[in-house]
Design an enzyme around this catalytic site. Structure first.
Site: not given
Ligand code: AMP
Ligand code: ZN
Length: 214
Positions: A13, A88, A127, A160, A171
């Site tokens: 994404k 989400r 990654r 990360r 996740r």
């Molecule tokens: P991402 O970089 O999109 O994979 O997001 C990393 C982490 O941030 C996720 O695993 C969640 O812990 C938190 N996170 C990101 N977006 C959201 C969201 N819309 N709602 C809740 N937690 C989020």
């Protein structure tokens, strides 16, 4: 252009979003990136979010929704934006709908990237992200010019914490139980563009552009 990009963690994404934002000249609003920045800046909300992020769980909606509203109010988002990683869960989607209705704006496109779990696990495992600017690389699919170093600013590339194997499975579990239903939610409201995310970055980008009529 106001759009939402959806799909499991690691499907690509962020990479597709960066290309789309460049094409349309719109800001890339990634809630994950915002949480990581808030933590880097040592803010209270960033510290609170980190405990959830590191465990691979969702940050509570009260925090997340406010962060998104505030971001959407900034000038650069007035004429368009791309949301990546938000909404989400269906409660966030409903909250976003309420906000958009009040602001008299509409989402033009919802893009859903798809890939099987094995590929996702492989992609997340490889990654690497820049410690300084958050740019995303991959050890085989998207290598930096110099190993371990960000092309843009020379920052160090790291993995990360939540990209490590133990957390990836959690996740994915969170994705299937909470996030995937959001696709159904948008499908009821209108067309969702489903894209095969298994190809190369260029191939996926071409599929998205074609589907958007570009
Ligand atoms: P991402 O970089 O999109 O994979 O997001 C990393 C982490 O941030 C996720 O695993 C969640 O812990 C938190 N996170 C990101 N977006 C959201 C969201 N819309 N709602 C809740 N937690 C989020
Ligand atoms: Zn960098």
């Amino acid at each position: 252009m106001r759009m939402i990009i959806m799909g499991p963690p690691g499907v690509g994404k962020g990479t597709a979003a960066a290309l789309l934002c460049n094409h349309y000249g719109i800001p890339h609003i990634s809630t994950g990136n915002i949480f990581r920045e808030l933590y880097k800046d040592q803010t209270e909300v960033g510290k609170k979010a980190k405990s959830y992020v590191d465990r691979g769980e969702l940050v509570p909606d009260e925090i997340t929704n406010l962060i998104v509203y505030n971001r959407l109010l900034q000038d650069d988002a007035k004429n368009g934006f791309l949301l990546d990683g938000f909404p989400r869960n269906t409660d966030q989607a409903k909250a976003l709908d309420g906000y958009l209705a009040e602001s008299h704006i509409k989402i033009d496109a919802v893009v859903n990237l798809k890939a099987p779990d094995e590929l996702i696990i492989e992609r997340i495992g490889g990654r690497r992200v820049c410690e300084t600017c958050g740019a995303v690389y991959h050890v085989t699919n998207l290598k930096p010019k110099v190993e371990g170093i960000c092309d843009k600013d020379g920052g160090k590339l790291i993995q990360r914490v939540d990209d490590m194997e133990a957390t990836i499975k959690r996740r994915l579990g969170v994705y299937y139980s909470q996030t995937e239903p959001v696709i159904g939610y948008y499908e009821k409201k209108g067309a969702v563009i489903h894209i095969d995310g298994t190809g190369t970055i260029e191939a996926v980008n071409a599929l998205i552009m074609k589907a958007l009529g570009e």
